[in-house]
Design a protein around this motif. Structure first.
Motif, PDB file in Angstrom:
ATOM      1  N   LEU A  29      -0.622   1.128 -12.936  1.00  0.00           N
ATOM      2  CA  LEU A  29      -1.900   1.612 -12.484  1.00  0.00           C
ATOM      3  C   LEU A  29      -1.997   3.225 -12.189  1.00  0.00           C
ATOM      4  O   LEU A  29      -3.245   3.503 -12.191  1.00  0.00           O
ATOM      5  CB  LEU A  29      -2.301   1.281 -10.774  1.00  0.00           C
ATOM      6  N   VAL A  30      -1.283   3.604 -12.247  1.00  0.00           N
ATOM      7  CA  VAL A  30      -0.877   4.987 -12.571  1.00  0.00           C
ATOM      8  C   VAL A  30      -1.206   5.286 -14.127  1.00  0.00           C
ATOM      9  O   VAL A  30      -2.486   5.934 -14.111  1.00  0.00           O
ATOM     10  CB  VAL A  30       0.069   5.445 -12.043  1.00  0.00           C
ATOM     11  N   GLY A  90       1.066  -1.327  -0.003  1.00  0.00           N
ATOM     12  CA  GLY A  90      -0.191  -0.491   0.052  1.00  0.00           C
ATOM     13  C   GLY A  90       0.490   1.342  -0.220  1.00  0.00           C
ATOM     14  O   GLY A  90       1.208   2.702  -0.574  1.00  0.00           O
ATOM     15  N   TYR A  91       1.806   0.684   0.928  1.00  0.00           N
ATOM     16  CA  TYR A  91       3.275   2.487   1.037  1.00  0.00           C
ATOM     17  C   TYR A  91       3.180   2.762  -0.008  1.00  0.00           C
ATOM     18  O   TYR A  91       2.947   3.811  -0.595  1.00  0.00           O
ATOM     19  CB  TYR A  91       3.832   2.701   2.130  1.00  0.00           C
ATOM     20  N   SER A  92       3.949   1.878  -1.358  1.00  0.00           N
ATOM     21  CA  SER A  92       4.745   1.862  -2.125  1.00  0.00           C
ATOM     22  C   SER A  92       4.360   2.606  -3.293  1.00  0.00           C
ATOM     23  O   SER A  92       4.087   3.102  -4.251  1.00  0.00           O
ATOM     24  CB  SER A  92       5.917   0.467  -2.189  1.00  0.00           C
ATOM     25  N   LEU A  93       2.647   1.611  -3.165  1.00  0.00           N
ATOM     26  CA  LEU A  93       1.522   1.960  -4.564  1.00  0.00           C
ATOM     27  C   LEU A  93       1.529   3.776  -4.455  1.00  0.00           C
ATOM     28  O   LEU A  93       1.401   4.666  -5.127  1.00  0.00           O
ATOM     29  CB  LEU A  93       0.539   0.902  -4.607  1.00  0.00           C
ATOM     30  N   GLY A  94       1.369   3.842  -2.792  1.00  0.00           N
ATOM     31  CA  GLY A  94       0.427   5.961  -2.797  1.00  0.00           C
ATOM     32  C   GLY A  94       1.688   6.088  -3.123  1.00  0.00           C
ATOM     33  O   GLY A  94       1.564   7.678  -3.573  1.00  0.00           O
ATOM     34  N   LEU A 134      -8.833   7.650   2.366  1.00  0.00           N
ATOM     35  CA  LEU A 134      -8.035   7.610   0.885  1.00  0.00           C
ATOM     36  C   LEU A 134      -9.991   7.653   0.195  1.00  0.00           C
ATOM     37  O   LEU A 134      -9.724   8.474  -1.087  1.00  0.00           O
ATOM     38  CB  LEU A 134      -7.700   6.268   1.004  1.00  0.00           C
ATOM     39  N   LEU A 135     -11.211   7.658   0.491  1.00  0.00           N
ATOM     40  CA  LEU A 135     -12.397   7.822   0.027  1.00  0.00           C
ATOM     41  C   LEU A 135     -13.201   9.408  -0.721  1.00  0.00           C
ATOM     42  O   LEU A 135     -12.373   9.614  -1.379  1.00  0.00           O
ATOM     43  CB  LEU A 135     -13.195   7.124   0.426  1.00  0.00           C
ATOM     44  N   PHE A 136     -12.046  10.211   0.808  1.00  0.00           N
ATOM     45  CA  PHE A 136     -12.341  11.509   0.855  1.00  0.00           C
ATOM     46  C   PHE A 136     -11.561  12.511  -0.606  1.00  0.00           C
ATOM     47  O   PHE A 136     -11.821  13.205  -1.790  1.00  0.00           O
ATOM     48  CB  PHE A 136     -11.550  12.182   1.273  1.00  0.00           C
ATOM     49  N   ILE A 137      -9.955  11.661  -0.542  1.00  0.00           N
ATOM     50  CA  ILE A 137      -9.031  11.714  -1.508  1.00  0.00           C
ATOM     51  C   ILE A 137      -9.154  11.040  -2.894  1.00  0.00           C
ATOM     52  O   ILE A 137      -9.496  11.691  -4.155  1.00  0.00           O
ATOM     53  CB  ILE A 137      -7.908  11.691  -1.438  1.00  0.00           C
ATOM     54  N   SER A 138     -10.017  10.144  -3.283  1.00  0.00           N
ATOM     55  CA  SER A 138     -10.191   9.700  -4.110  1.00  0.00           C
ATOM     56  C   SER A 138     -11.843  10.063  -5.139  1.00  0.00           C
ATOM     57  O   SER A 138     -11.335  10.420  -5.948  1.00  0.00           O
ATOM     58  CB  SER A 138      -9.949   8.397  -4.761  1.00  0.00           C
ATOM     59  N   LYS A 188      -5.569   9.285  -8.698  1.00  0.00           N
ATOM     60  CA  LYS A 188      -6.644   9.475  -7.622  1.00  0.00           C
ATOM     61  C   LYS A 188      -7.313   8.439  -7.778  1.00  0.00           C
ATOM     62  O   LYS A 188      -8.175   8.092  -6.538  1.00  0.00           O
ATOM     63  CB  LYS A 188      -7.466  10.707  -8.461  1.00  0.00           C
ATOM     64  N   GLY A 189      -7.600   7.194  -9.048  1.00  0.00           N
ATOM     65  CA  GLY A 189      -8.035   5.855  -8.862  1.00  0.00           C
ATOM     66  C   GLY A 189      -7.158   4.940  -8.212  1.00  0.00           C
ATOM     67  O   GLY A 189      -7.738   4.208  -6.980  1.00  0.00           O
TER      68      GLY A 189
END
Length: 457
Positions: A202-203, A60-64, A130-134, A209-210
């Motif tokens: 994925l980006v 999660g951290y690396s992807l984020g 994370l939902l708020f950001i996305s 945001k996705g």
């Protein structure tokens, strides 16, 4: 003659059996190791480590991290020096929340449990932030930074809770302390490898945001850990008495020279290793003097670097875990200092003069640097678990790691300040910079490209 042929056949069969035995040990060794840890520490602990350290933090951290880099650069239009400082702000939660929730997990059980409710709380907070950001479009920079800080705090809560479990088990099973830290670090490194590998793809497919929306699933898994984690229920407790005892025990321990001296060393060695990775990210992807890597390439390069983390964990667990801490600190610190020269070689483009293309050089740099950093962290983590007194595992380990994170945050701020100073320096006229030769002037301009985006209006 027949006897000699028989001997040859026997020797050949022995070699085949040995090869099969070695292959079986490589495949089955890790499985036996995990079974051993699950049998002695309970399967729910192993599941919690893999879920928190491997999936939520590593993956999660690396992807984020990659998604945040592109989100800040492309969506929020933040400049490198500003982003360097803002990224440090999100780490404040690791300094404030870790000791706070470390104390709470030790002295304030919820519904009779010390660890389970905090896993659930961390998962819920992470999903909401994370939902708020996305989902929100045109989110103001400071609101985005706020929700990023909240999600970082959620990860810090989960981290301090699993650290408390690890430290508690290390005090209970001292002979397995290195194995538990190896499990945590190996899970994190494998998750990091997968996260970085998938990040660029994925980006590119769903946008930054996705990716934030997809990361809600990793935090949801943390809540599942809270439901399944096995721990004894506490009956009857006094928060005031428990809190007072925890503070007294922590103060007695931190005054010991065997504790505060390594803590001071941790802070200094982190703070002085100036962090400029956000600036380098801009240089990798945007600067005309840089490699101009695509999104998929950035993720792949970072994932290859994670192999170095795995090698560092294996090297420590198989060869170095029984060596004295003092020698390990000395050699890992020297190697860490030398590894910092790789970035300078890359920015000065010296690798091209040696015939090494950017792609190959950065991959080798990532593997070597990550291996050295992981070795350094392994030594610090194992030392921290041995320093923590019984009964306040979460509190004290969180305090020690907050000192470590304070050093990292200071490093990031100092790195941003250095980029700012270098930018202003390279804006000076050539006469003031000195009478450099043509080659030295070219090198100065190449180095200036690293900070070319700093303070751009």
């Amino acid at each position: 003659m027949a006897r000699e042929e028989q001997n040859i056949e026997n020797r050949g069969s022995v070699h085949v059996v040995e090869r099969e035995s070695n292959l079986r040990s490589v495949v089955c060794g890790p499985v036996r190791w995990l079974k051993m840890l699950a049998s002695k520490l309970h399967w729910s602990y192993v599941f919690a480590v893999v879920s928190n350290c491997g999936i939520n933090q590593g993956f999660g951290y690396s992807l984020g991290h990659v998604a945040t880099d592109y989100y800040m650069k492309d969506v929020q239009k933040v400049q490198p020096s500003q982003y360097q400082a803002l990224s440090a702000i999100t780490r404040i939660s690791w300094i404030i929340f870790k000791p706070l929730f470390g104390i709470l997990t030790d002295v304030l059980p919820i519904f009779g449990f010390h660890r389970r409710p905090y896993f659930i709380l961390a998962g819920v907070i992470g999903v909401v932030s994370l939902l708020f950001i996305s989902l929100q479009s045109n989110l103001h920079l400071y609101l985005a930074l706020f929700w990023m800080t909240i999600s970082s705090a959620a990860m810090a809560i989960a981290d301090v809770t699993i650290d408390a479990c690890t430290t508690y088990n290390s005090n209970k099973h001292p002979s397995l302390a290195s194995d538990m830290q190896s499990l945590c670090s190996l899970s994190y490194s494998i998750g990091e490898l997968l996260g970085f590998f998938m990040s660029g793809i994925l980006v590119h497919l769903v946008g930054s945001k996705g990716v934030f929306g997809l990361l809600t699933f990793t935090f949801a898994l943390v809540s599942v850990v809270g439901v399944l984690f096995s721990e004894p229920r506490v009956h009857g407790f006094s928060f005031k008495q428990n809190f007072t005892n925890a503070m007294k025990a922590m103060w007695r321990t931190i005054k010991c020279s065997d504790v505060w001296q390594p803590s001071l060393y941790m802070f200094i060695t982190r703070a002085l290793g100036l962090d400029i990775k956000e600036g380098l990210f801009y240089w990798f992807t945007d600067s005309k003097d840089g490699p101009l890597f695509a999104q998929e390439t950035v993720g792949f390069i970072l994932s290859i670097g994670s192999i170095g983390s795995i090698l560092g964990v294996l090297l420590y667990n198989l060869r170095l875990k029984d060596h004295p801490f003092r020698k390990l600190f000395l050699w890992t610190q020297l190697l860490f200092a030398l590894s910092g020269m790789f970035d300078l070689i890359l920015v000065l483009r010296l690798n091209l003069k040696f015939g090494l293309p950017d792609y190959l050089f950065i991959v080798v740099d990532g593997i070597v640097s990550k291996m050295i950093i992981r070795l350094t962290w392994m030594v610090i983590f194992v030392l921290n678990t041995k320093l923590c007194p019984h009964g306040i595992e979460g509190t004290f380990f969180a305090l020690l790691m907050s000192i470590d994170n304070a050093g990292l945050m200071t490093s990031s701020w100092l790195g941003g300040k250095m980029l700012h100073v270098l930018k202003n320096t390279f804006k000076l006229p050539a006469e003031i910079m000195g009478e450099d030769s043509e080659e030295e002037g070219t090198r100065n301009l190449e180095l200036a490209s690293l900070v070319d985006y700093v303070d751009r209006s």
